[in-house]
Design an enzyme around this catalytic site. Sequence first.
Site, PDB file in Angstrom:
ATOM      1  N   LYS A  39       0.848  -1.201   0.000  1.00 44.30           N
ATOM      2  CA  LYS A  39       0.000   0.000   0.000  1.00 44.30           C
ATOM      3  C   LYS A  39       0.883   1.251   0.000  1.00 44.30           C
ATOM      4  O   LYS A  39       1.438   1.635   1.016  1.00 44.30           O
ATOM      5  CB  LYS A  39      -0.922   0.052   1.225  1.00 44.30           C
ATOM      6  CG  LYS A  39      -2.013   1.115   1.018  1.00 44.30           C
ATOM      7  CD  LYS A  39      -2.544   1.727   2.278  1.00 44.30           C
ATOM      8  CE  LYS A  39      -1.951   3.040   2.680  1.00 44.30           C
ATOM      9  NZ  LYS A  39      -1.999   4.136   1.703  1.00 44.30           N
TER      10      LYS A  39
ATOM     11  N   GLU B 145      -1.319   7.449  -0.609  1.00 39.53           N
ATOM     12  CA  GLU B 145      -2.318   7.954  -1.570  1.00 39.53           C
ATOM     13  C   GLU B 145      -1.773   9.170  -2.336  1.00 39.53           C
ATOM     14  O   GLU B 145      -2.227   9.470  -3.435  1.00 39.53           O
ATOM     15  CB  GLU B 145      -3.591   8.363  -0.821  1.00 39.53           C
ATOM     16  CG  GLU B 145      -3.323   9.474   0.164  1.00 39.53           C
ATOM     17  CD  GLU B 145      -4.514   9.849   1.035  1.00 39.53           C
ATOM     18  OE1 GLU B 145      -5.632   9.811   0.524  1.00 39.53           O
ATOM     19  OE2 GLU B 145      -4.299  10.181   2.204  1.00 39.53           O
TER      20      GLU B 145
ATOM     21  N   GLY C 140       6.456   5.343   8.121  1.00 43.95           N
ATOM     22  CA  GLY C 140       5.619   6.539   8.133  1.00 43.95           C
ATOM     23  C   GLY C 140       5.749   7.245   9.461  1.00 43.95           C
ATOM     24  O   GLY C 140       6.746   7.090  10.172  1.00 43.95           O
ATOM     25  N   GLY C 141       4.718   8.016   9.801  1.00 40.05           N
ATOM     26  CA  GLY C 141       4.783   8.844  10.999  1.00 40.05           C
ATOM     27  C   GLY C 141       4.477   8.075  12.281  1.00 40.05           C
ATOM     28  O   GLY C 141       3.880   6.991  12.255  1.00 40.05           O
TER      29      GLY C 141
ATOM     30  N   THR D 177       0.617   7.364  13.077  1.00 40.02           N
ATOM     31  CA  THR D 177       0.059   6.248  12.308  1.00 40.02           C
ATOM     32  C   THR D 177       0.664   4.933  12.789  1.00 40.02           C
ATOM     33  O   THR D 177      -0.044   3.921  12.913  1.00 40.02           O
ATOM     34  CB  THR D 177       0.344   6.429  10.800  1.00 40.02           C
ATOM     35  OG1 THR D 177       0.109   7.779  10.436  1.00 40.02           O
ATOM     36  CG2 THR D 177      -0.524   5.526   9.964  1.00 40.02           C
ATOM     37  N   GLY D 178       1.966   4.957  13.067  1.00 37.25           N
ATOM     38  CA  GLY D 178       2.643   3.728  13.498  1.00 37.25           C
ATOM     39  C   GLY D 178       2.058   3.160  14.782  1.00 37.25           C
ATOM     40  O   GLY D 178       1.809   1.952  14.895  1.00 37.25           O
TER      41      GLY D 178
ATOM     42  N   GLU E  73       9.089   1.694  11.003  1.00 32.87           N
ATOM     43  CA  GLU E  73      10.165   2.630  10.647  1.00 32.87           C
ATOM     44  C   GLU E  73       9.524   4.014  10.686  1.00 32.87           C
ATOM     45  O   GLU E  73       8.778   4.376   9.778  1.00 32.87           O
ATOM     46  CB  GLU E  73      10.706   2.346   9.234  1.00 32.87           C
ATOM     47  CG  GLU E  73      11.331   0.987   9.067  1.00 32.87           C
ATOM     48  CD  GLU E  73      12.626   0.833   9.834  1.00 32.87           C
ATOM     49  OE1 GLU E  73      13.280   1.856  10.130  1.00 32.87           O
ATOM     50  OE2 GLU E  73      12.981  -0.309  10.150  1.00 32.87           O
TER      51      GLU E  73
ATOM     52  N   CYS F   6      13.383  11.309   6.221  1.00 38.13           N
ATOM     53  CA  CYS F   6      13.255  10.895   7.621  1.00 38.13           C
ATOM     54  C   CYS F   6      14.553  11.108   8.390  1.00 38.13           C
ATOM     55  O   CYS F   6      14.545  11.400   9.582  1.00 38.13           O
ATOM     56  CB  CYS F   6      12.813   9.447   7.715  1.00 38.13           C
ATOM     57  SG  CYS F   6      13.852   8.331   6.759  1.00 38.13           S
TER      58      CYS F   6
ATOM     59  N   GLU G  22       9.171  16.586  14.714  1.00 45.15           N
ATOM     60  CA  GLU G  22       9.666  16.318  13.364  1.00 45.15           C
ATOM     61  C   GLU G  22       8.888  17.216  12.405  1.00 45.15           C
ATOM     62  O   GLU G  22       7.705  16.988  12.153  1.00 45.15           O
ATOM     63  CB  GLU G  22       9.443  14.844  12.993  1.00 45.15           C
ATOM     64  CG  GLU G  22       9.991  14.522  11.635  1.00 45.15           C
ATOM     65  CD  GLU G  22       9.558  13.168  11.091  1.00 45.15           C
ATOM     66  OE1 GLU G  22       8.383  12.822  11.192  1.00 45.15           O
ATOM     67  OE2 GLU G  22      10.428  12.465  10.540  1.00 45.15           O
TER      68      GLU G  22
HETATM   69  P1  NDP Z   1       1.930   8.733   7.445  1.00 50.40           P
HETATM   70  O1  NDP Z   1       2.152   8.058   8.725  1.00 50.40           O
HETATM   71  O2  NDP Z   1       0.888   9.779   7.363  1.00 50.40           O
HETATM   72  O3  NDP Z   1       1.573   7.691   6.294  1.00 50.40           O
HETATM   73  C1  NDP Z   1       2.408   6.612   5.986  1.00 50.40           C
HETATM   74  C2  NDP Z   1       1.598   5.554   5.278  1.00 50.40           C
HETATM   75  O4  NDP Z   1       0.631   5.044   6.185  1.00 50.40           O
HETATM   76  C3  NDP Z   1       0.822   6.079   4.080  1.00 50.40           C
HETATM   77  O5  NDP Z   1       0.788   5.095   3.070  1.00 50.40           O
HETATM   78  C4  NDP Z   1      -0.552   6.300   4.658  1.00 50.40           C
HETATM   79  O6  NDP Z   1      -1.578   6.239   3.719  1.00 50.40           O
HETATM   80  C5  NDP Z   1      -0.656   5.108   5.575  1.00 50.40           C
HETATM   81  N1  NDP Z   1      -1.673   5.217   6.600  1.00 50.40           N
HETATM   82  C6  NDP Z   1      -2.240   6.328   7.130  1.00 50.40           C
HETATM   83  N2  NDP Z   1      -3.159   5.981   8.082  1.00 50.40           N
HETATM   84  C7  NDP Z   1      -3.169   4.625   8.142  1.00 50.40           C
HETATM   85  C8  NDP Z   1      -3.883   3.665   8.916  1.00 50.40           C
HETATM   86  N3  NDP Z   1      -4.776   4.014   9.828  1.00 50.40           N
HETATM   87  N4  NDP Z   1      -3.637   2.363   8.701  1.00 50.40           N
HETATM   88  C9  NDP Z   1      -2.740   1.963   7.784  1.00 50.40           C
HETATM   89  N5  NDP Z   1      -2.022   2.833   7.025  1.00 50.40           N
HETATM   90  C10 NDP Z   1      -2.227   4.140   7.197  1.00 50.40           C
HETATM   91  O7  NDP Z   1       3.344   9.291   6.979  1.00 50.40           O
HETATM   92  P2  NDP Z   1       3.672  10.163   5.720  1.00 50.40           P
HETATM   93  O8  NDP Z   1       3.219   9.469   4.488  1.00 50.40           O
HETATM   94  O9  NDP Z   1       3.195  11.548   5.982  1.00 50.40           O
HETATM   95  O10 NDP Z   1       5.264  10.076   5.721  1.00 50.40           O
HETATM   96  C11 NDP Z   1       6.063  10.876   6.493  1.00 50.40           C
HETATM   97  C12 NDP Z   1       6.567  10.124   7.706  1.00 50.40           C
HETATM   98  O11 NDP Z   1       7.272   8.962   7.303  1.00 50.40           O
HETATM   99  C13 NDP Z   1       7.546  10.942   8.502  1.00 50.40           C
HETATM  100  O12 NDP Z   1       7.265  10.840   9.859  1.00 50.40           O
HETATM  101  C14 NDP Z   1       8.878  10.292   8.183  1.00 50.40           C
HETATM  102  O13 NDP Z   1       9.855  10.479   9.163  1.00 50.40           O
HETATM  103  C15 NDP Z   1       8.492   8.871   8.040  1.00 50.40           C
HETATM  104  N6  NDP Z   1       9.508   8.155   7.290  1.00 50.40           N
HETATM  105  C16 NDP Z   1      10.343   7.299   7.973  1.00 50.40           C
HETATM  106  C17 NDP Z   1      11.364   6.649   7.308  1.00 50.40           C
HETATM  107  C18 NDP Z   1      12.288   5.708   8.020  1.00 50.40           C
HETATM  108  O14 NDP Z   1      13.086   5.028   7.355  1.00 50.40           O
HETATM  109  N7  NDP Z   1      12.244   5.596   9.323  1.00 50.40           N
HETATM  110  C19 NDP Z   1      11.589   6.868   5.868  1.00 50.40           C
HETATM  111  C20 NDP Z   1      10.652   7.770   5.266  1.00 50.40           C
HETATM  112  C21 NDP Z   1       9.652   8.395   5.965  1.00 50.40           C
HETATM  113  P3  NDP Z   1      -2.171   7.558   3.011  1.00 50.40           P
HETATM  114  O15 NDP Z   1      -1.092   8.560   2.931  1.00 50.40           O
HETATM  115  O16 NDP Z   1      -2.542   7.005   1.695  1.00 50.40           O
HETATM  116  O17 NDP Z   1      -3.333   7.996   3.837  1.00 50.40           O
END
Ligand code: NDP
Length: 521
Positions: free
Chosen positions: A196, A199, A249-250, A253-254, A271, A305, A407
């Site tokens: 996934k 979006e 991701g963030g 969400t994590g 991550e 990140c 962040e």
């Molecule tokens: P988000 O946490 O907003 O989203 C990450 C992913 O999770 C997207 O595909 C998003 O979908 C999906 N998502 C959102 N809500 C849910 C849910 N309830 N259940 C399952 N999946 C969900 O992060 P961002 O996309 O804004 O990315 C930025 C973040 O990613 C920053 O915090 C950054 O530090 C981190 N990051 C970490 C890295 C690492 O290696 N540690 C590398 C790169 C980024 P959708 O957007 O489609 O809603």
Amino acid sequence: MTEIATETGTPAVGVELSERLTAGPHLYIDGRWQHSSDGGTRDLINPATGAVFTTVDEATADDALAAVAAARAAFDAGEWSATPVAERAAILRRIADLLVRDREELARIETVDTGKTLEESKIDLADVESVLRYYASLVEVSADRLVDVGNPAVVSRIVHEPIGVCVLIAPWNYPLLQISWKIAPALAAGCTMVAKPSEVTPLSTIAFVHLCEEAGVPAGVLNLVQGAGSAIGDALTDNPDVDLISFTGGLTTGTRIAKAAAPHVSRVALELGGKNPHIVFADADLPAAIDQVLTGVFLHSGQVCSAGTRLIVEESIADEVVDALIERAGSIRMGDGLDPSSRTGPLVSEAQLTKMHEYVKLGVDEGAVLRTGGGRPDRDDLSPGGYWFAPTIFDRCDRSMRIVSDETFGPILTVERFGTESEALALGNDTEYGLAAGVWTSDDARGERLTRGLRHGTVWLNDFGYYTPAAEWGGFGKSGNGRELGPTGLAEYQEAKHIWKNTSPAPAGWFPVPGDDDATA
Ligand code: NDP
């Protein structure tokens, strides 16, 4: 056919890919490309112009459930996990070859979708290729482990088996790179999966799944759904058919995903974000340090990140370093990623742009000194609809400020000053995150003390931002709980099984056997 076009009207991607991608369908479930079950679509926006450049299918929760069910059925059928390792490795290498064949088109897709420069997109693609080849090679040499149990009749061995059905969720800043760090080891390990992408930037992942299909990944092994996390996230993560969720991701969400997975005891590899310190001592090679501090925070407009967003600099050189950074930041050529003269692009979305404006206001309110940037660059040649935000530097910051602890995920550098080595170390560790850190010093012993003392997953000494597929990547603290890349990145997709084989079976002799005199003695 809607062609993905640049502002100048030149086709942005090759015809073949552009037909597949623009016409759709864009969901890939059980080996079939399909439209959303409710006909839903999402417009994709070019961040350099703010204009819609194409439209993709948007999955529903039912589509997500169907994708997990397909991955479950494919895993339970056992064909992929039973495919000889050499064949799985050959498929990974074929995907890498196809990626090289299509890299010009893929790079343009990534640039139009994310805003990053074409050069950055090409570097990402080269990294994706390396990751695929690395895991193809690693899985071929991953051997079982024999354990000496002190009994020559017993053969005790550890074998590694695929963990099962994996849900792979990626963010928007490095769309294809981040999902490849998951897909490559998951395929190598023999897992089945649902990918996934974000979006906001799903297009390169859709293109990549086409390549996987072409390379011979069997139906059901790799499924793809794109859609808002809020709409399909629960179907993917609160699901008893899922064995592992690998999420980048963030933090918010994590933690939500970890809670959703808990009732099913699905594994969760996170991550997450970072607030990464970049520490510069007075004895450092200053021209190199200044250049890398600048790159470390402003590359990809700070949407990285591991961006070094916290400069922690020795007081005696702080003014000199900050003045040099301000001068260099002002000369960074920002522009459309398709323009070869651009060195960095816009922010990915209007939401990110709004967030940066809010953080600048917050920083000023908190008492930090805004030295440069803070808003849209003063340039007529940037498209009015683009999400432009100038490299920004706040001086005189301290740990009480949210611009130092949050962040921001954009081009905002905060500056803190220190007097002693222990103060620098304490500041570097004073964060809830722990993803990455940089240290600049010419004192080798001090460098060693700092690299060991900093509680971060990656620490660069006299360098910044580099990684390699063979070295683990991940965070301490709230930056996550797993590791991608390296051998650990493969192990995340495997179960370790202990097989104990006795070649000379004998009774355990613990409980007496009725009628056996010796047993009742
Ligand atoms: P988000 O946490 O907003 O989203 C990450 C992913 O999770 C997207 O595909 C998003 O979908 C999906 N998502 C959102 N809500 C849910 C849910 N309830 N259940 C399952 N999946 C969900 O992060 P961002 O996309 O804004 O990315 C930025 C973040 O990613 C920053 O915090 C950054 O530090 C981190 N990051 C970490 C890295 C690492 O290696 N540690 C590398 C790169 C980024 P959708 O957007 O489609 O809603």
